[in-house]
Enzyme design. Structure first.
Site, short mmCIF file in Angstrom:
data_model
loop_
_atom_site.label_atom_id
_atom_site.label_comp_id
_atom_site.label_asym_id
_atom_site.label_seq_id
_atom_site.Cartn_x
_atom_site.Cartn_y
_atom_site.Cartn_z
N PHE C 239 0.83 -1.21 0.00
CA PHE C 239 0.00 0.00 0.00
C PHE C 239 0.86 1.25 0.00
CE2 PHE C 239 -1.93 -3.42 2.57
CZ PHE C 239 -2.84 -3.87 1.62
N ARG C 585 -10.44 -0.57 -19.24
CA ARG C 585 -10.77 -1.98 -19.40
C ARG C 585 -10.33 -2.76 -18.16
NH1 ARG C 585 -9.88 -3.38 -25.31
NH2 ARG C 585 -8.71 -4.96 -25.20
N GLY C 661 -5.75 0.03 -8.45
CA GLY C 661 -5.33 -0.33 -7.09
C GLY C 661 -5.64 0.72 -6.06
N GLU C 662 -5.80 1.95 -6.49
CA GLU C 662 -5.92 3.01 -5.49
C GLU C 662 -7.26 3.71 -5.48
OE1 GLU C 662 -1.73 4.86 -4.93
OE2 GLU C 662 -1.70 3.82 -6.84
#
Ligand code: FAD
Ligand code: SF4
Ligand code: FES
Ligand code: FES
Lengths: 155, 332, 699
Positions: C239, C585, C661-662
């Protein structure tokens, strides 16, 4: 101070010399080469080190190896007996993990939960009973779904 | 962690002697608190005397109540059908504490003797009178969210973290001890101390006193009891405040009641003033609130870097009122 | 850019390739590196907030049976580069913050190392320290904010717009100090082999980027890059905190160099991570919004105050998302820092966007309430045609579609806007919404090779899988780029033995590595056609995307939360959290859902639980473990859903992906705060939202 003990780990007797300070977790990871259980906190606060001792889920980081002499320890590695355990398959099916670091502990905990419960568990009960296993990746929805699937298969 | 010897005597009296004779020896129960403290350097014993298999792991009927062996694991105690039916507050307190894994390890003897979660107590780099008498209390003016509002002293403002102990206090359970001079009992409400000028002493036990069992009294009103824990996340967290209560109702009249608080004092807080205020009253929200206020009249919240803990006064008041509403079924 | 790859494997919800290894615990993390005869290292930390070590007494530690070495600033090797003060460990006696490493014990067992570390006694010359973030204290303007954004921006006249607007919102919001707390503690196993040309250093390090870690370590020790190998097939979460090497990596390497030929293992303890592994700065955000009666913004401004450490600057780009989100002719963003005697802050999931979408998105809710306009509608009314910051068109921007889709799925239309009026079974109920945004980052460098082996295609690239699914998704991309079944592709990542890959940061992994893999696949097919021979190999690298100059590229999202607040105790639960994202996508719906949900869960955790309590008297975070620093448990999460729109963006890269991811953590806390307000009528502007902040206002 050293002590000679024997742990029965994943079905095999393992004599091992430990320091009296050595926890079951460190005995497994550092002395017996079984790195399946993980160390996330070393203080009972995360659940990553969960293993089954004599069939019950416990935290191996707070259990002294000397005090566990003779115990039957099952790790997530031992649950997979040739084939993956149904709980392990369910975790893969539901993507109940990301980084995988909490996962062996989650799996052992889930097996313990299924063992402990006498009736059908609601979603909220599964979540509560699995709350001693933190997942920083936030795979909780998948974890709950996996435990429910495995519970369904068990019935 | 400093090295230590590990001993596993085969009888309780041997265990007591081994600890009594060695000021550096301590009993080892489930280890969930002690091993934690060994690693933190908070506990530095020279020897551990394992008592998990010396004390009974059975729950037996006794004098209309139950006798719980000190070796009974928290999860087994919570799951016992007699406990669930006759003392629901005990099962609820246990199940609201720690996690499934920890409850499988923790023992009935060890649980009430777990030590405070005060962050400064657990951090050997900060002053703490409980850990190192005379060094000062870092919590005063520090992080106070989990600290006391009742019965604290200028030497220590810690709270006792056990949930089970709050339920046992409400029930007025009995602690069965084996000491160097033989067996004796202590009322559960007398087990824990207020800090005064000896915050290093959590309880009235002497070195070498072994808890062998805990007795639950024959208390029919405990069937109508509950344990309510308020915490910062939904699970796996210690109490901000908690309430254990049982009520004996005669219609709408409160014949008798048992109340204890957690998360607010150095010991599980027996709310006798609240009990007195309620006894003989008609159940009602005003009476409930008055009882809470009577108990909290002397509450002294702390100021701290986190804004202090004065919120515990309204929080506990509201929690007690809610618990009594639930137990009596009276909502007005 | 010419059309997108035709998706065959891309878009299928393959199970994780590393699944079986992870559910059995067979996947090996850094500390579990397969080495023999390891020694164990344990750091000793400073117990003062600032000053100098005057003496270190290591005699008692050294006398302990099993202690191999005790390194201090007096005997540790001099590092070739001390430019990065965080990494200049044991180079001087200076103490810049409490918890800094001042000695390191190496011993035969972990128990001995730890015990010996306790026996090291240190004397200090203590100086006054300052750990209090005070917006009225001494502040400075950094040159840039992370990584290279303008510190301040201003267009038009915000003050004038505020003075003349129908409705304004002017409020200060704060986010807490947060620690990444990946479940796998930061760990390094290091082995120095003195033979060869000056020796070789192997590091099994828990890192988000083996190549960037190698560069850093090589520079610090003055080694050539090819003398250093970094291996990291699995990362137990990061993270951001494993995005750059922290002090312990250097310590482990230094310890290994002190015991040549012997592997050394070093894992930070959980409390040590609170001082040594980075964290997110607390932020203070002063927001200004001005609008007319129709809810059209005439001004938006954010002035941010945050902290950095005195020895190394990290300037979180908290004001940056405000530059792009909504249209308004008058705009301002500023960042000011306080340099304090605190641990070094660093990346944490969505630096900038995560804290920086709290204040603005709560302020938008306050504005909606003041105007009597639905908060979804208010956002839609302020949708810009082009990026307000650069003036460039968006390559694709589907915020409005996310808001609409989310509203429909969530049942938003039935919402009664009045706050504090829904009481059911003792719980006050409310719902809230907030927007999410995250930029499309592509790193400048990454290379992949593809080789034919036994009729299968082996893809090699030093990429990382932090749980993000890289093992699986890169195979999907390679399969489509090569036009072969995914089963025919083998992926090799997590080792500097493979071609250079960028860090897994800024949600750039799939974009950057995937582009390299596509290039390699094209090169491979060009060179060897459809019928390659065993051993045929081609290489491809990511190249600059010319479109990035002409288009603003962002992923967007909308998050909807339902909050229940106990009317007696103020306890807060979030039984429903629903996010809809437009993030290009989706390569693998199964792993993507987990990423979105994981981000949302961390956002929920930030909303309700997380706060690192810095005790200014001592200078350290006192709730430095997982019992006191609360992260969300399983029971805190109930119905948590992530959905996404089918977004076709042919400008971002050949795969059409944007990075996922964020964005899930962005906006979540605001959505929860807005829901809590709707439930109770209480506006909490300071995170976390805890019951004590609600109690005084409950019925
Ligand atoms: C992360 C975490 C979360 C937790 N959350 C909660 C919670 O929410 N609520 C809660 O109530 N508890 C909680 N606990 C604490 C847990 O319940 C206690 O650690 C446990 O009950 C202690 O029992 P034990 O048998 O393991 O005791 P031990 O750790 O073995 O011993 C504790 C103390 O009692 C002494 N002792 C043990 N047995 C005896 C005996 N028979 N006679 C005399 N002395 C004895 C020991 O010497 C030691 O001083 C938590 C613990 C952890 C680690
Ligand atoms: S409150 Fe008690 S336990 Fe905490 S620091 Fe003060 S003396 Fe120590
Ligand atoms: S490592 Fe044992 S609970 Fe965290
Ligand atoms: S999968 Fe990463 S912590 Fe659970």
């Amino acid at each position: 101070m050293d002590a000679e003990i024997t742990l029965r780990v994943d079905g095999a007797d393992q004599p091992v010399t430990v320091d009296t300070r050595t926890t079951v977790l460190d005995a497994l990871r550092e002395r017996l080469g079984n790195t399946s259980p993980k160390k996330g906190c070393d203080h009972g606060q995360c659940g990553a080190c969960t293993v089954l001792v004599d069939g019950r889920r416990v935290l191996s980081c707070l259990m002294l190896a000397v005090a566990a002499d003779g115990a039957e320890v099952t790790t997530a590695a031992g649950l997979a007996n040739g084939d993956l355990h149904p709980v392990q398959r369910a975790f893969i099916d539901h993507d109940g993990f990301q980084c995988g670091y909490c996962t062996p502990g989650q799996i052992c905990s889930a097996v313990g939960v299924l063992e402990e419960s006498d009736g059908e568990l609601s979603r909220a009960e599964v979540a509560e009973r699995m709350s001693g296993n933190l997942c920083r990746c936030g795979a909780y929805p998948g974890i709950v779904a996996a435990v429910e699937q495995a519970a369904g298969e068990q019935r | 962690m400093k090295p230590f010897a590990y001993q596993a005597p085969t009888t309780a009296s041997d265990a007591v002697r081994q600890v009594a004779d060695d000021p550096d020896a301590v009993f080892l129960g489930g280890g969930t608190n002690l091993v934690d403290h060994l690693k933190l350097g908070v506990a530095r014993p020279g020897a551990l005397v394992d008592v998990t298999s010396l004390t009974s792991a059975e729950i037996t009927e006794r004098d209309g109540g139950l006798l719980i062996g000190a070796g009974v694991r928290n999860s087994d105690l919570a799951a016992d059908p007699r406990v669930r039916e006759r003392y629901p507050l005990v099962a609820q307190a246990l199940l609201s504490g720690a996690s499934g894994q920890l409850r499988n390890m923790a023992t009935t003897g060890g649980n009430p003797l777990q030590r405070t979660r005060c962050v400064y107590f657990q951090d050997v780099t900060t002053p703490c009178n409980k850990r190192e008498p005379g060094s000062g209390c870092s919590a005063i003016g520090g992080y106070t969210r989990y600290h006391a509002i009742l019965g604290a002293s200028e030497h220590c403002v810690a709270t006792h973290p056990s949930d089970l102990a709050v339920a046992l206090t409400a029930l007025d359970a009995t602690v069965h001890l084996l000491g160097p001079d033989g067996e004796r009992t202590v009322a559960f409400g007398q087990l824990h101390r207020l800090p005064g000028d000896r915050p290093d002493k959590d309880t009235v036990l002497d070195h070498g006193d072994l808890i062998t069992a805990i007795g639950l009294p024959d208390l029919p009103m405990a069937r109508r009891s509950t344990y309510r824990k308020v915490r910062d996340r939904a699970s796996y967290a210690f109490a901000l405040v908690s309430v254990a209560a049982a009520v004996d109702l005669d219609g709408d009249a409160i014949r008798d009641t048992r109340i204890a608080f957690g998360g607010v004092a150095h010991k599980p807080w027996c709310a006798t003033r609240a009990e007195d205020a309620l006894r003989g009253q008609t159940a009602g929200v005003d009476a409930f609130r008055a009882a809470a206020e009577a108990e909290l009249a002397d509450a002294a919240p702390l100021e701290g870097i986190d804004g202090g803990n004065a919120f515990k006064i309204p929080l506990l008041t509201r929690t007690l009122v809610a618990v009594l509403r639930e137990l009596t079924g009276v909502n007005r | 850019m010419t059309g997108l790859l035709e998706p065959k494997a891309i878009g299928t919800d393959l199970r994780r390739r590393d699944g079986a290894l992870k559910v059995t615990g067979a996947a090996r993390y850094a500390y579990e590196a397969p080495v023999d005869n390891a020694a164990y290292a344990h750091p000793v930390q400073a117990t003062i907030g600032r000053g100098r070590v005057t003496s270190v007494d290591t005699a008692a530690a050294e006398a302990l049976d099993g202690v191999i070495a005790v390194l201090t600033h007096e005997n540790a090797e001099r590092l070739a580069s001390t430019e990065d003060a965080e990494l200049a460990v044991l180079q001087s006696g200076d103490v810049a913050f409490r918890g800094q490493v001042i000695a390191l014990v190496v011993a035969e067992t972990s128990e001995t190392a730890r015990h010996a570390a306790d026996l090291v006694t240190v004397h200090y010359d203590e100086q006054e320290h300052d750990c209090v973030l005070d917006p009225d204290g001494e502040l400075y303007k950094p040159d840039k904010v992370n990584p290279a954004f303008e510190t301040d921006t201003a267009v038009g006249d915000v003050a004038g717009a505020m003075a003349s607007a129908d409705v304004t919102v002017e409020q200060t919001y704060t986010t807490a100090m947060y620690h990444n707390n990946p479940l796998e503690p930061h760990a390094t196993t290091a082995l120095w082999q003195p033979a060869g040309d000056g020796g070789d250093l192997t590091l099994w390090d828990s890192t988000q980027g083996v190549h960037p870690a190698r560069s850093t370590v090589a520079e610090v020790f003055g080694l050539a890059e090819d003398q250093v190998r970094v291996v990291c097939p699995y990362v137990g979460g990061g993270f951001g905190s494993k995005g750059t090497p922290h002090a312990h990596v250097i310590l482990a390497a230094a310890a290994a160099r002190a015991v040549p030929g012997r592997p050394v293992k070093l894992a930070l303890t959980r409390p040590q991570m609170f001082a040594l592994a980075g964290y997110r700065t607390p932020t203070i955000q002063r927001m200004q919004l001005a609008a007319n009666r129709d809810g059209v913004l005439s001004a938006i401004a954010i002035d941010v105050v945050e902290q950095t450490s005195r020895i190394k600057e990290f300037a979180e780009q908290t004001g940056v998302p405000t530059r792009t989100m909504y249209r308004a002719p008058n705009r301002r963003t500023t960042h000011r820092l306080a340099a304090l005697d605190v641990p070094v802050p660093s990346w944490m999931r969505a630096p900038g966007e995560c804290p920086g979408m709290f204040g603005p998105e709560v302020a938008m809710d306050e504005l909606a309430e003041a105007l009597g306009i639905d908060p979804v509608e208010l956002r839609i009314r302020n949708e810009p045609e082009v990026d307000p910051d650069t003036g460039h068109p968006f390559s694709s921007r589907n915020l409005v579609a996310c808001l609409r889709e989310g509203a429909a799925r969530f049942g938003w239309d039935e919402r009664d806007p009045r706050p504090g009026v829904r009481l059911r079974d003792g719980w006050l109920i409310g719902t809230g919404v907030a927007s999410s945004v995250y930029p499309v980052h592509q790193m400048p460098q990454s290379t992949a090779t593809i080789r034919c082996e036994d009729g299968r295609y082996v893809v090699e690239i030093g990429a990382a899988d932090l749980g993000t699914g890289t093992w699986t998704t890169l195979a999907q991309i390679a399969a489509d780029a090569l036009a072969v079944p995914v089963a025919d592709v083998q992926v090799c990542i997590g080792d500097t033995a493979y071609p250079m890959a960028s860090v897994a940061g800024g949600s750039s992994g799939m974009i950057t590595w995937g582009s390299a893999v596509v290039e390699a696949a094209h090169a491979f097919r060009e060179k060897f056609g459809d019928d390659p021979a065993d051993g045929d190999e081609a290489e491809g690298s990511v190249s600059e995307n010319p479109m990035a100059e002409r288009y603003a590229m962002y992923a967007f999202g909308a998050q909807f939360a339902e909050a229940h607040v106990n009317a007696d105790t103020g306890e807060i639960r979030v039984p429903r959290l629903l996010g809809v994202f437009a993030a290009g996508r989706i390569v693998n719906p199964r792993t993507a859902r987990s990423q979105f949900q994981g981000g949302m869960t961390m956002g929920l955790s930030m909303a309700l639980h997380e706060t690192s309590v810095m005790d200014p008297r001592f200078g350290h975070v006192v709730n430095h473990d997982l019992a006191e620093y609360h992260v969300a448990t399983n029971a805190d999460v109930a119905d948590l859903q992530a959905h996404w729109l089918d977004e076709h963006d042919d400008k971002v890269n050949p795969m059409g992906v944007k990075g996922i991811g964020e964005i899930g953590i962005v906006g979540t806390a605001a959505a929860v705060a807005n829901a809590v307000h709707h439930a109770t009528g209480v506006r909490v502007r300071d995170l976390p939202i805890t019951l004590d902040k609600l109690l005084p206002h409950l019925p």
